[in-house]
Motif scaffolding. Structure first.
Motif, short mmCIF file in Angstrom:
data_model
loop_
_atom_site.label_atom_id
_atom_site.label_comp_id
_atom_site.label_asym_id
_atom_site.label_seq_id
_atom_site.Cartn_x
_atom_site.Cartn_y
_atom_site.Cartn_z
N PRO A 128 0.63 -1.31 -0.12
CA PRO A 128 -0.06 0.06 0.09
C PRO A 128 0.64 1.32 -0.02
CG PRO A 128 -0.71 -1.56 1.31
CD PRO A 128 0.34 -2.31 1.17
N ARG A 129 1.91 1.28 0.51
CA ARG A 129 2.77 2.43 0.60
C ARG A 129 3.22 2.92 -0.57
NH1 ARG A 129 8.16 2.70 4.51
NH2 ARG A 129 8.89 4.89 4.16
N LEU A 189 11.84 5.67 -5.11
CA LEU A 189 10.33 5.42 -4.90
C LEU A 189 10.07 5.18 -3.40
CD1 LEU A 189 9.29 3.12 -7.92
CD2 LEU A 189 8.67 5.60 -7.42
N LEU A 190 10.72 4.24 -2.78
CA LEU A 190 10.58 4.03 -1.37
C LEU A 190 10.65 5.15 -0.56
CD1 LEU A 190 12.24 0.45 -1.20
CD2 LEU A 190 9.97 0.92 -1.47
N ALA A 191 11.50 5.81 -1.03
CA ALA A 191 12.13 7.24 -0.08
C ALA A 191 10.95 8.33 -0.26
CB ALA A 191 13.45 7.95 -0.49
N ARG A 192 10.51 8.43 -1.32
CA ARG A 192 9.46 9.62 -1.60
C ARG A 192 7.87 9.14 -1.25
NH1 ARG A 192 12.11 10.01 -6.65
NH2 ARG A 192 9.88 8.98 -7.74
N LYS A 194 6.50 8.14 1.57
CA LYS A 194 5.90 8.25 2.99
C LYS A 194 4.50 8.91 3.05
CE LYS A 194 10.53 8.94 4.88
NZ LYS A 194 11.40 10.01 5.75
N PRO A 195 3.82 7.97 3.76
CA PRO A 195 2.25 8.61 3.95
C PRO A 195 2.13 10.09 4.16
CG PRO A 195 2.56 6.44 5.11
CD PRO A 195 4.13 6.97 4.68
N ARG A 196 1.13 10.55 3.47
CA ARG A 196 0.93 12.07 3.96
C ARG A 196 0.32 12.25 5.06
NH1 ARG A 196 -1.93 13.95 -1.96
NH2 ARG A 196 -0.14 13.46 -3.18
N ARG A 197 -0.15 11.19 5.93
CA ARG A 197 -0.87 11.31 7.11
C ARG A 197 0.37 11.69 7.95
NH1 ARG A 197 -4.53 6.72 8.77
NH2 ARG A 197 -2.67 5.60 8.19
N MET A 198 1.55 11.13 7.95
CA MET A 198 2.65 11.48 8.74
C MET A 198 3.16 12.81 8.74
SD MET A 198 4.83 7.90 8.53
CE MET A 198 6.07 8.41 9.48
#
Length: 204
Positions: A128-129, A189-192, A194-198
């Protein structure tokens, strides 16, 4: 698996079995030697093959899976005519061709990494991330497309040299997937991703 056919195909079975054990003819040569097998667009051979696959689908699948991996790296250099002897550029031309052939062989050998790259991109698609990333969705689509083409050509092929010729259609996509992964596309891709909620929670 030619001997696992139903009894009504006994005559065809004998021809195919003899070819597998001794003659080693291609299907085109076999039809030329036995014209009765080529009638109605080789309908007899099609029915013969279908009868075996439908009776033993698991065995056929298990015997085909190794071919999927072997077809990725089976390399048969195309025979080329040497440049005419003499002339100031003869040696330079021959050396350049050899360098290009070596580079082509290296690129083709890298196809062995495709299954690992495919698992990586499909894993990112299921996570999902990273799933919302358009790059992940695009690469996963390419992976599924190439996998389908690879499966289709391998199931219908009969010589590794022929599979290399057929793979020319989707070889550029194979290179894109493999070398796109090698050059580190998944890392940013993994670095960018991060969930926006955080981020919102960190704002005052």
């Amino acid at each position: 698996m030619q001997n696992e056919v139903p009894p009504q195909y006994e005559q065809v079975r004998r021809v195919i079995d003899d070819n597998v054990r001794s003659a080693h003819l291609t299907p085109y040569q076999l039809v030329t030697r036995h014209p009765e097998l080529g009638r109605d667009n080789a309908r007899v051979l099609g029915d013969f093959s279908r009868a075996i696959i439908l009776r033993h689908p698991l065995e056929f699948g298990l015997k085909t899976v190794p071919m999927l991996f072997a077809s990725l790296t089976s390399y048969y250099p195309v025979s080329t005519l040497p440049p005419p002897p003499g002339g100031p550029q003869h040696g330079w031309t021959e050396q350049s061709v050899n360098v290009l052939l070596s580079f082509d062989r290296l690129l083709y050998s890298s196809n062995a990494l495709f299954p690992y790259c495919a698992l990586l991109w499909l894993g990112l698609l299921c996570w999902p991330r990273t799933r919302p990333q358009w790059s992940v969705q695009l690469m996963a689509l390419l992976v599924l497309t190439v996998s389908f083409a690879l499966l289709l050509t391998t199931l219908g092929g009969y010589f590794l040299s022929d599979l290399m010729r057929v793979h020319v259609v989707f070889d550029p996509l194979l290179l894109l997937i493999v070398w796109g992964t090698i050059l580190g596309i998944p890392a940013p891709l993994l670095a960018r991703s991060k969930p926006r909620r955080m981020k919102k929670q960190q704002e005052p």
